[in-house]
Write a protein that holds these residues in place. Structure first.
Motif, PDB file in Angstrom:
ATOM      1  N   ARG A 182      36.701  42.849  42.829  1.00 46.65           N
ATOM      2  CA  ARG A 182      37.446  41.977  43.749  1.00 46.65           C
ATOM      3  C   ARG A 182      36.623  41.632  44.982  1.00 46.65           C
ATOM      4  NH1 ARG A 182      42.238  40.042  44.132  1.00 46.65           N
ATOM      5  NH2 ARG A 182      42.852  41.182  42.244  1.00 46.65           N
ATOM      6  N   ASP A 183      35.844  42.577  45.488  1.00 50.71           N
ATOM      7  CA  ASP A 183      35.057  42.368  46.699  1.00 50.71           C
ATOM      8  C   ASP A 183      33.857  41.472  46.405  1.00 50.71           C
ATOM      9  OD1 ASP A 183      34.281  43.188  49.524  1.00 50.71           O
ATOM     10  OD2 ASP A 183      32.516  43.845  48.388  1.00 50.71           O
TER      11      ASP A 183
ATOM     12  N   GLN B  33      30.628  41.841  43.831  1.00 54.88           N
ATOM     13  CA  GLN B  33      30.324  40.855  42.797  1.00 54.88           C
ATOM     14  C   GLN B  33      28.840  40.508  42.834  1.00 54.88           C
ATOM     15  OE1 GLN B  33      32.880  37.431  43.346  1.00 54.88           O
ATOM     16  NE2 GLN B  33      34.698  38.729  43.594  1.00 54.88           N
ATOM     17  N   ARG B  34      28.338  40.237  44.029  1.00 53.49           N
ATOM     18  CA  ARG B  34      26.919  39.914  44.205  1.00 53.49           C
ATOM     19  C   ARG B  34      26.040  41.035  43.679  1.00 53.49           C
ATOM     20  NH1 ARG B  34      23.922  42.315  48.039  1.00 53.49           N
ATOM     21  NH2 ARG B  34      21.865  41.429  48.503  1.00 53.49           N
ATOM     22  N   GLU B  35      26.371  42.263  44.032  1.00 55.55           N
ATOM     23  CA  GLU B  35      25.539  43.394  43.631  1.00 55.55           C
ATOM     24  C   GLU B  35      25.493  43.536  42.114  1.00 55.55           C
ATOM     25  OE1 GLU B  35      25.323  48.272  44.145  1.00 55.55           O
ATOM     26  OE2 GLU B  35      26.829  47.104  45.229  1.00 55.55           O
ATOM     27  N   GLN B  36      26.660  43.423  41.466  1.00 53.80           N
ATOM     28  CA  GLN B  36      26.699  43.607  40.021  1.00 53.80           C
ATOM     29  C   GLN B  36      25.929  42.504  39.303  1.00 53.80           C
ATOM     30  OE1 GLN B  36      30.052  43.519  36.531  1.00 53.80           O
ATOM     31  NE2 GLN B  36      30.465  44.859  38.270  1.00 53.80           N
TER      32      GLN B  36
ATOM     33  N   ASP C  37      26.034  34.378  30.747  1.00 51.55           N
ATOM     34  CA  ASP C  37      25.923  32.947  30.458  1.00 51.55           C
ATOM     35  C   ASP C  37      26.447  32.110  31.612  1.00 51.55           C
ATOM     36  OD1 ASP C  37      24.984  33.206  27.627  1.00 51.55           O
ATOM     37  OD2 ASP C  37      26.944  34.160  27.374  1.00 51.55           O
ATOM     38  N   LEU C  38      27.637  32.436  32.072  1.00 50.27           N
ATOM     39  CA  LEU C  38      28.289  31.699  33.152  1.00 50.27           C
ATOM     40  C   LEU C  38      28.764  32.685  34.202  1.00 50.27           C
ATOM     41  CD1 LEU C  38      30.381  29.582  30.683  1.00 50.27           C
ATOM     42  CD2 LEU C  38      28.794  28.524  32.289  1.00 50.27           C
ATOM     43  N   MET C  39      28.729  32.253  35.469  1.00 51.83           N
ATOM     44  CA  MET C  39      29.147  33.112  36.580  1.00 51.83           C
ATOM     45  C   MET C  39      29.961  32.313  37.587  1.00 51.83           C
ATOM     46  SD  MET C  39      25.410  34.759  37.402  1.00 51.83           S
ATOM     47  CE  MET C  39      24.533  33.260  36.942  1.00 51.83           C
ATOM     48  N   SER C  40      31.044  32.891  38.057  1.00 56.99           N
ATOM     49  CA  SER C  40      31.762  32.338  39.198  1.00 56.99           C
ATOM     50  C   SER C  40      31.125  32.925  40.453  1.00 56.99           C
ATOM     51  CB  SER C  40      33.249  32.701  39.125  1.00 56.99           C
ATOM     52  OG  SER C  40      33.879  32.007  38.069  1.00 56.99           O
ATOM     53  N   LEU C  41      30.473  32.057  41.242  1.00 62.68           N
ATOM     54  CA  LEU C  41      29.659  32.519  42.362  1.00 62.68           C
ATOM     55  C   LEU C  41      30.256  32.132  43.705  1.00 62.68           C
ATOM     56  CD1 LEU C  41      26.110  31.518  41.037  1.00 62.68           C
ATOM     57  CD2 LEU C  41      27.179  33.790  40.989  1.00 62.68           C
ATOM     58  N   ASP C  42      30.285  33.106  44.626  1.00 63.61           N
ATOM     59  CA  ASP C  42      30.638  32.849  46.009  1.00 63.61           C
ATOM     60  C   ASP C  42      29.459  32.094  46.642  1.00 63.61           C
ATOM     61  OD1 ASP C  42      31.933  32.896  48.408  1.00 63.61           O
ATOM     62  OD2 ASP C  42      32.062  35.078  48.566  1.00 63.61           O
ATOM     63  N   PRO C  43      29.667  30.906  47.215  1.00 61.81           N
ATOM     64  CA  PRO C  43      28.562  30.078  47.690  1.00 61.81           C
ATOM     65  C   PRO C  43      27.523  30.758  48.585  1.00 61.81           C
ATOM     66  CG  PRO C  43      30.568  28.805  47.695  1.00 61.81           C
ATOM     67  CD  PRO C  43      30.961  30.216  47.334  1.00 61.81           C
ATOM     68  N   PRO C  44      27.904  31.672  49.516  1.00 63.15           N
ATOM     69  CA  PRO C  44      26.866  32.275  50.351  1.00 63.15           C
ATOM     70  C   PRO C  44      25.788  33.035  49.583  1.00 63.15           C
ATOM     71  CG  PRO C  44      29.021  32.644  51.319  1.00 63.15           C
ATOM     72  CD  PRO C  44      29.253  32.084  49.953  1.00 63.15           C
ATOM     73  N   PHE C  45      26.094  33.452  48.352  1.00 63.31           N
ATOM     74  CA  PHE C  45      25.114  34.230  47.594  1.00 63.31           C
ATOM     75  C   PHE C  45      24.271  33.365  46.658  1.00 63.31           C
ATOM     76  CE2 PHE C  45      28.701  37.409  48.151  1.00 63.31           C
ATOM     77  CZ  PHE C  45      28.136  37.968  49.290  1.00 63.31           C
ATOM     78  N   ILE C  46      24.566  32.081  46.586  1.00 66.56           N
ATOM     79  CA  ILE C  46      23.849  31.199  45.668  1.00 66.56           C
ATOM     80  C   ILE C  46      22.363  31.077  46.022  1.00 66.56           C
ATOM     81  CG2 ILE C  46      23.638  28.779  44.948  1.00 66.56           C
ATOM     82  CD1 ILE C  46      26.699  28.677  44.815  1.00 66.56           C
TER      83      ILE C  46
END
Length: 431
Positions: A69-70, A74-77, A90-99
């Motif tokens: 959830r955090d 998510q970024r770390e994993q 294959d596909l990832m839902s990404l929080d924009p700051p980590f892109i």
């Protein structure tokens, strides 16, 4: 190898690799299975995966795998697995700051030109900016989020504040104080504080990082500017005056909403979930219909009178893993996922606003979110948080030095924050 890539790979190499949630898509016979790593929601992404699997006509199947959830977790994993060249992503839902961090490290498959053209058609600028690194689209805009200024109509009227016109933070502070009410903001030491700081500075015409694409030791912060000082003054005044309420130092988005819904609520900056959450409370009998009827909405407050506001930008973009065995199918699937019809349905089912402007023409969207036009306008003006591979250092540094709000000063905090973050980026201090 870029310094950030080396550092990220080294840090992740020594970490324990999390067991994979899906089998390799390169094994076995039959159509490939594309694994889509998703952030937690109300089930909307799984529904879209099923719909796009049907649309693929047997060419491939999309399965979802749930991330923590955090956002930081998510970024770390994801980064850990990508550093190990995990082909199951294959596909990832990404929080924009980590892109930018993932793009700079070479963890995202290049976006084909035709896909980039299709993925940015009719899409709000904030979502495009949040999916771009070094002038190139590196992820596909999916849903977009922004904060509005929510207000109690009765309080605004009693204070003589005309919310049909742009309003400043100073006006809101004065109006709330004149009515002995609280102004609900997010003052907790969390990402929400960075969101607030960034929006204040951007709305004053500034930026937290003046050269976000630079290496760590060359990054120049824009805090010791008029925009940075304006932001610090506003946060400090809300923190020291008491207008932010007694729980300000621990207030996140949910706590802010609770404060706003209470007897001393007046004005609040927050995401669109406010509407569906309040509706749900009314339906459950925990909130009165009169509260819902008293809620109004408009664009985020101005930091400087007469200067266009730059509201917060959030949301999710779809990234394709660089080590996937099926990047062609993954990009085909991504285009289905972010289709306007899917975005509209996801907005209604899960409360996450669309990045595609045509989705706002859907009658179901307009019925569920009567403030749809303000959300769309806000997203066009929204400012992403700093686009840099060193976002974690910058954001955490801001949270360390702009907290608690009562300690923030107009002249002192920008200097203190600049010195601290610069030292961290140069390896001279630890977070």
């Amino acid at each position: 190898m870029h310094r950030r890539t080396r550092a990220l790979a080294a840090a992740l190499a020594v970490a324990t690799i999390v067991p994979l949630a899906a089998c390799s898509t390169g094994e076995g016979s039959g159509p490939p299975v594309l694994t889509w790593y998703i952030n937690p929601d109300n089930g909307g992404q799984a529904s879209i995966a099923a719909s796009c699997t049907d649309a693929a006509g047997g060419a491939y199947t999309i399965e979802t795998s749930l991330l923590p959830r955090d956002a930081a977790a998510q970024r770390e994993q994801l980064a850990r697995r990508l550093a190990a060249k995990d082909s199951s992503i294959d596909l990832m839902s990404l929080d924009p700051p980590f892109i930018p961090e993932l793009a700079e490290a070479g963890f995202l498959a290049p976006v084909p030109d035709d896909v980039a053209a299709a993925a940015t058609k009719d899409v709000v600028q904030g979502a495009i900016d949040g999916s771009t690194w070094k002038g190139e689209l590196v992820a596909i805009p999916f849903w977009a989020n922004t904060q509005l200024l929510w207000y109690r109509k009765s309080v605004a009227e009693a204070a003589g504040l005309d919310l049909t016109q742009p309003v400043t933070w100073d006006q809101l502070i004065d109006a709330a104080q004149s009515q002995d009410k609280y102004l609900a903001v997010q003052g907790a030491k969390a990402e929400s504080l960075t969101v607030w700081i960034n929006a204040l500075i951007a709305s004053a015409g500034g930026q937290i990082l003046e050269n976000p694409e630079a290496p760590a030791d060359e990054l120049k912060l824009g805090l010791e500017t008029d925009a940075g000082r304006d932001a610090a003054r506003i946060i400090g005044e809300i923190g020291t005056s008491g207008v932010g309420g007694p729980g300000l130092p621990s207030a996140d988005e949910s706590a802010s909403l609770t404060l706003f819904q209470g007897d001393k609520g007046s004005f609040m900056v927050n995401w669109p979930f406010v509407w569906s959450s309040t509706q749900g409370g009314v339906e459950a009998g925990s909130l009165d219909q009169s509260l819902l009827d008293d809620i109004g909405w408009t664009l985020y407050p101005q930091t400087v009178a007469g200067q266009d506001t730059r509201p917060p930008y959030g949301g999710i973009s779809i990234g394709v893993g660089a080590f996937s065995d099926h990047t062609d199918f993954a990009y085909e699937a991504a285009q289905c996922i972010v289709g306007a019809e899917n975005q509209a349905a996801y907005f209604v089912s899960d409360g996450n606003p669309a990045s595609n402007t045509t989705a706002y023409d859907d009658p179901a969207v307009q019925a569920a979110y009567p403030m749809y036009d303000v959300i769309r306008q806000s997203l066009e003006q929204a400012a992403p948080r700093p686009q840099t591979p060193f976002y974690n250092e910058v954001s955490t540094g801001l949270q360390q030095t702009w907290y608690p709000p009562s300690s923030v000063t107009e002249d002192g905090t920008p200097v203190k924050s600049t010195d601290f973050i610069t030292a961290v980026l140069r390896g001279e201090r630890l977070l």
